[in-house]
Design an enzyme around this catalytic site. Structure first.
Site, PDB file in Angstrom:
ATOM      1  N   ASP A   1       0.844  -1.197   0.000  1.00  0.00           N
ATOM      2  CA  ASP A   1       0.000   0.000   0.000  1.00  0.00           C
ATOM      3  C   ASP A   1       0.876   1.242   0.000  1.00  0.00           C
ATOM      4  OD1 ASP A   1      -2.316   1.769   0.337  1.00  0.00           O
ATOM      5  OD2 ASP A   1      -3.361  -0.027   1.002  1.00  0.00           O
TER       6      ASP A   1
ATOM      7  N   HIS B   1      -2.857   2.919  -4.734  1.00  0.00           N
ATOM      8  CA  HIS B   1      -2.266   2.482  -3.460  1.00  0.00           C
ATOM      9  C   HIS B   1      -0.846   1.930  -3.678  1.00  0.00           C
ATOM     10  CE1 HIS B   1      -5.625   3.212  -0.738  1.00  0.00           C
ATOM     11  NE2 HIS B   1      -6.426   2.824  -1.713  1.00  0.00           N
TER      12      HIS B   1
ATOM     13  N   GLU C   1      -9.870   2.726  -5.389  1.00  0.00           N
ATOM     14  CA  GLU C   1      -9.464   4.092  -5.065  1.00  0.00           C
ATOM     15  C   GLU C   1      -8.269   4.574  -5.900  1.00  0.00           C
ATOM     16  OE1 GLU C   1     -10.926   4.444  -0.468  1.00  0.00           O
ATOM     17  OE2 GLU C   1      -8.926   3.613  -0.760  1.00  0.00           O
TER      18      GLU C   1
ATOM     19  N   TYR D   1     -16.802  -3.675   7.924  1.00  0.00           N
ATOM     20  CA  TYR D   1     -15.533  -2.969   8.111  1.00  0.00           C
ATOM     21  C   TYR D   1     -15.296  -2.857   9.617  1.00  0.00           C
ATOM     22  CZ  TYR D   1     -13.830  -1.866   3.476  1.00  0.00           C
ATOM     23  OH  TYR D   1     -13.282  -1.970   2.222  1.00  0.00           O
TER      24      TYR D   1
ATOM     25  N   TRP E   1      -8.869  -2.699   8.343  1.00  0.00           N
ATOM     26  CA  TRP E   1      -7.817  -1.782   7.896  1.00  0.00           C
ATOM     27  C   TRP E   1      -7.144  -1.200   9.130  1.00  0.00           C
ATOM     28  CZ3 TRP E   1      -6.886  -2.291   2.946  1.00  0.00           C
ATOM     29  CH2 TRP E   1      -7.914  -2.696   2.091  1.00  0.00           C
TER      30      TRP E   1
ATOM     31  N   GLU F   1      -5.056   1.647   9.626  1.00  0.00           N
ATOM     32  CA  GLU F   1      -4.535   3.014   9.770  1.00  0.00           C
ATOM     33  C   GLU F   1      -4.471   3.423  11.240  1.00  0.00           C
ATOM     34  OE1 GLU F   1      -6.852   2.080   7.566  1.00  0.00           O
ATOM     35  OE2 GLU F   1      -6.850   3.359   5.775  1.00  0.00           O
TER      36      GLU F   1
HETATM   37  C1  ACM Z   1     -11.103  -0.226   0.367  1.00  0.00           C
HETATM   38  O1  ACM Z   1     -11.596  -0.150   1.499  1.00  0.00           O
HETATM   39  N1  ACM Z   1     -10.503   0.825  -0.168  1.00  0.00           N
HETATM   40  C2  ACM Z   1     -11.155  -1.446  -0.398  1.00  0.00           C
END
Ligand code: ACM
Ligand code: ZN
Length: 560
Positions: free
Chosen positions: A214, A289, A353, A444, A496, A498
C-alpha cells in the site's frame, strides 16, 4: 485510557456445575443440532484421540497444539489500555492413540459427506467426528473445542468434564469465509499473523486475505526488486490522530524499518494456515495504493517522482503508470514471485481508489489510450487489469479485485469483492461475475462498534458504526434470485489498520464481531439476534478467555 477494565472471570460457573447441565451453545449455529441432555463425562486430564485414517493424525497434533497453547497473561506485554481476560479453565491434554475402542475421541473420513461437512456425536461412549475430508474433521474439532471450553469452564479442577449427549450435522453455507488483515499501515509479526490464523480457525473461517502492499508500506520481500522492502517498507513518520486532524500533527518517528515478510516468513505462514485448513490470498495493489512501490522505483510512476512513502492516510494521486511497458515488466515479475510462494487459486490485485489525474497528463498513458482505442481513463485502468488477469490466468490463477474493477469493463472471469456497500456485488452477480461480499456498512471492523464511542471509551477508529447486531443482520442474498445467488461465493470482514497499531487493538476490533461474520458465512439458517448474542456469550466469550484473545466487552455489558 482504560479501555477494557475487566477482572478475571473464572469462578462463576463452578457452583452450578455439579448438579445441572446447561445447554451447549455453538457459534456458528450448526445446520442440525440435537441435544438429549443425557450426562456425558470426558476426562479432564488427558483426552485420547484415535485417527480412523492416517491422514488425520497430523490434524490431531495441530489441534493439540492449538489447545495447549493458550496465550496466557504475563507471557506477553499488552499495549496500553487493553486487558486480556483469561479464565482459569484448563482443557485436557490431547494425545493420539492407536487404540480405537478406548479412545475418548474418534475421527473418521466419510466420503458421503461434502468436503467441509462433518458430523459430531457425543455419547457415553465418547465423541465421534466424521468429516468429508480433513477440512470437515477440522471444523468438527473446532466445534468440539467449544464444547470442551464450556464443559471445562464449569468443572472443578481434576473432575471429569460434563456435557450433554449431542448429535450435530453441519456444513458451511458459503465456500469463501474470509478476513482481511492490513499489514501495510501497521505491521504485524509472523507470530501475530499466526495468532490471527488461530482466531480465524476458531470461527471456522477458511480464508486469510493478506493485504501486503500500500501507499504507507510495502511488506513482502521481492528478490528481484530489493528496494521495495529496503525503501518502500519505511515511512519517515506517521500521522497522529485522524488524517484530517491537522492540529494533531505527525509523530516524528520513522516506522517500518525491517517490517516486511521474507519468502521464508511467507512460507511459514502459509504452512501454518494450511495446517489449520485456511487458504492465504495475497493482495498486491494496483494501479492505485502504490506510493511505496513508486518511492522505491520512481520510474513506475507517470511523473518519475521523486515520491515519498506516505505518512498519512487516504488516497494518493500518484499511481502506477499504465503507458510504460516497464510497469508491466515490474508487475509481472512481482506476480511471478508471489505465485511461486502462494498456492492460492485467487490472487487479489486491489483495483480500488485509483485517481486518474496523473494518467490525464502523462504522454505515455495518453499514447497507450490512443493505440488501444480506449475512450477514457477508466478504460485505461481496465486495460491494465485485463492484461494482468490474462497474465495470471496463464499461470493458472484467477483474479479477485475491489468493486471498482467493475468500472473499467470487468471480464466475466474476474471475482468482485464488494466493499462500497453490497450494491457493487449485487450488480456484479447480476451480470454473471462471482462475488465476495465485504460491505463496509456491515463488515468494516475498523469502524466503531458502539453508538457513542467516546462515552464508551472505544479506542480511535476510522469512524462509522458497525455494531455486532448490524454485522449479524447482513443478508448476502439481498436483491438476488435463485439464478444469481450462485455467484455469491461468500463473505469477508476487513480490518484496515490506519488507526490500529497493535495486535491487542486489532483483536479488540475483530472480537466478538468475527462471531457475526462466522455465522453469516457458515450458517444457512440464522437465529434471532438475542439468541445469537446468548450463544456468543456462552460459547465464544469463554473461548476468547481460554485462549487469551482480547475482545471488546461492550455487547457483554449491554452496550451497542
Ligand atoms: C477499500 O476499502 N478501499 C477497499
Ligand atoms: Zn503514465
Amino acid at each position: 485510557m482504560n479501555l477494557i477494565s475487566k477482572t478475571m472471570v473464572a469462578t462463576l460457573g463452578v457452583a452450578l456445575a455439579a448438579t445441572q447441565l446447561s445447554a451447549v451453545s455453538i457459534v456458528p449455529q450448526p445446520s442440525v443440532m440435537r441435544e438429549d441432555r443425557s450426562l456425558v463425562q470426558l476426562p479432564s486430564g488427558r483426552l485420547s484421540v484415535y485417527s480412523g485414517d492416517p491422514s488425520l493424525k497430523h490434524l490431531v497434533s495441530v489441534w493439540a497444539d492449538f489447545l495447549e497453547k493458550p496465550y496466557a497473561p504475563g507471557t506477553e506485554k499488552l499495549s496500553t489500555g487493553f486487558t486480556r481476560v483469561v479464565s482459569a479453565t484448563v482443557l485436557p491434554e490431547v494425545k493420539s492413540t492407536g487404540n480405537e475402542s478406548k479412545a475418548d475421541v474418534r475421527l473418521y473420513l466419510d466420503p458421503s459427506l461434502a468436503e467441509e461437512e462433518y458430523t459430531l456425536d457425543v455419547t457415553p461412549d465418547g465423541v465421534v467426528i466424521n468429516g468429508g475430508s480433513g477440512k470437515g474433521v477440522w471444523w468438527g474439532l473446532q466445534t468440539l473445542t467449544q464444547i470442551l471450553v464450556q464443559a471445562a469452564s464449569s468443572a472443578e479442577p481434576g473432575e471429569p468434564l460434563r456435557t450433554s449427549g449431542l448429535y450435530i450435522q453441519d456444513k458451511p453455507h458459503f465456500s469463501y469465509r474470509g478476513a482481511m488483515l492490513d499489514c501495510c499501515r501497521h505491521f504485524f509479526t509472523v507470530d501475530e499473523v499466526k495468532k490471527f490464523i488461530d482466531i480465524l480457525a476458531l470461527h471456522k473461517l477458511n480464508t486469510l486475505h493478506w493485504h501486503l502492499t500500500d501507499d504507507q508500506g510495502w511488506r513482502i520481500e521481492i528478490e528481484k526488486y530489493p528496494l521495495l522492502t529496503q525503501v518502500g517498507a519505511v515511512r519517515k513518520e506517521t500521522k497522529v490522530g485522524h488524517y484530517n486532524d491537522a492540529a494533531a500533527g505527525y509523530d516524528g518517528t520513522p516506522y517500518g524499518e525491517g517490517d516486511f515478510y521474507t519468502a521464508r516468513d511467507v512460507k511459514e505462514i502459509i504452512a501454518y494456515a494450511s495446517d489449520r485448513q485456511i487458504t492465504v490470498i495475497p493482495e498486491i495493489e494496483m494501479p492505485g495504493h502504490a506510493v511505496a512501490a513508486l518511492t522505491s522505483y520512481p520510474w513506475l510512476g507517470c511523473t518519475g517522482g521523486p515520491y515519498e512513502v506516505r505518512t498519512t492516510w487516504g488516497i494518493s494521486d500518484d499511481v502506477f503508470c499504465i503507458g510504460k511497458e516497464s510497469t508491466f515488466g515490474f508487475l509481472e515479475t512481482v506476480l511471478d514471485e508471489v505465485c511461486s510462494l502462494f498456492p492460492s487459486e485467487y490472487i487479489h490485485i486491489g483495483g480500488d481508489e485509483c485517481p486518474a489525474v496523473r494518467w490525464k497528463d502523462c504522454p505515455d498513458c495518453q499514447r497507450r489510450m490512443k493505440e488501444e482505442g480506449l475512450d477514457d481513463e477508466r478504460q485505461l485502468q481496465g486495460y491494465l487489469l485485463h492484461r494482468i488477469e490474462q497474465y495470471l490466468n496463464s499461470k493458472g490463477r484467477k483474479i479477485i479485485g475491489w468493486d471498482e474493477i467493475l468500472e473499467g469493463g470487468v471480464t466475466p472471469t474476474a471475482t468482485v469483492m464488494s466493499w462500497r456497500g453490497p450494491q457493487g456485488g449485487i450488480n456484479a452477480a447480476k451480470q454473471g461475475n462471482d462475488v465476495v461480499m465485504t460491505p463496509n456498512n456491515y463488515f468494516y471492523l475498523d469502524y466503531y462498534q458502539t453508538a457513542d464511542p467516546e462515552a464508551n471509551g472505544e479506542p480511535l477508529g476510522i469512524g462509522g458504526y458497525v455494531s455486532l447486531e448490524k454485522s449479524y443482520s447482513f443478508d448476502p442474498y439481498d436483491q438476488l434470485d435463485d439464478s444469481t445467488r450462485k455467484h455469491i461465493k461468500g463473505v469477508q470482514a476487513n480490518t484496515w489498520t490506519e488507526y490500529i497499531s497493535s495486535f491487542d487493538h486489532l483483536q479488540h476490533m475483530d472480537l466478538p464481531r468475527f462471531a457475526a461474520l462466522s455465522e453469516v458465512a457458515w450458517s444457512e439458517e440464522r437465529t434471532a439476534y438475542d439468541q445469537f448474542l446468548a450463544r456468543v456469550t456462552a460459547s465464544m466469550k469463554p473461548a476468547y478467555e481460554y485462549f487469551g484473545f482480547i475482545y471488546a466487552p461492550y455487547v457483554f455489558e449491554g452496550i451497542e
